[in-house]
Design a protein around this motif. Structure first.
Motif: not given
Length: 191
Positions: A65-78
């Motif tokens: 669920a997370f892998a398609p979105f978190w790599p490019g998410s500014e909220d999860h950049a850290g």
């Protein structure tokens, strides 16, 4: 020894199922964002965690669920370059995404226990309620960082199992209540 920290959203009746939306499977999916006044300080725990996180851990479903979105998410950049561990007996190496830091598949609870014995800082489990239940039952979770929402969902995946086992105590590290009814509860598992 590394600490294993579960961090997540939970309803008052202990359900962790589908906080982000109905596509996650629960009929009341998205309960974190519905019918609740936005109070920025209620989300401060998520920012505070970033300073302590040295690696992430997911179960297979949460990873997918997370892998398609978190790599490019500014909220999860850290989190982008941090090591990630996916606990799955079925996920293949070719299913792992690129450009999201090093990702290792762990095949068993024993692999997680061995990882905890290595040097390094805290490993945070995001989502992954079924994995957290299994690791909790195995005595591997060291801390719970919870945002408890003022909603009763009745049914859904629970963070805590119902297995008949010896009790263990939690020690309250930190708590805070917010005007919209959210509670921040941080518990250490007493050993």
């Amino acid at each position: 020894m590394r600490d294993l920290v579960y961090t997540g959203f939970m309803s008052l009746d202990g359900v962790v199922d589908s906080p982000g939306g109905p596509q996650e499977g629960h009929r009341s999916g998205g309960w974190v964002f519905k019918d609740l006044e936005f109070v920025p300080e209620a989300w401060s725990l998520k920012g505070e965690e970033l300073a302590d996180t040295t690696a992430l851990m997911f179960g297979r479903r949460s990873y997918e669920a997370f892998a398609p979105f978190w790599p490019g998410s500014e909220d999860h950049a850290g989190y982008k370059d941090l090591p990630k561990y996916v606990v799955s007996s079925s996920l293949s190496d070719d299913a792992l995404v690129d450009d999201w830091g090093p990702i290792t598949i762990l095949r068993s609870t024993e692999d997680v226990a061995a990882l905890k014995e290595t040097d390094g800082g805290a490993i945070f489990i995001h989502g992954s309620g079924e994995l957290a239940r299994r690791l909790s039952d195995a005595g591997l979770i060291d801390r719970y960082n919870l945002l408890v929402f003022p909603v009763l969902l009745g049914a859904g995946k629970s963070l805590f199992g119902r297995a008949d086992r010896d009790k263990y105590m939690l020690s309250l590290r930190e708590s805070q209540s917010y005007g919209n009814g959210i509670l921040k509860l941080v518990y250490d598992v007493a050993r």
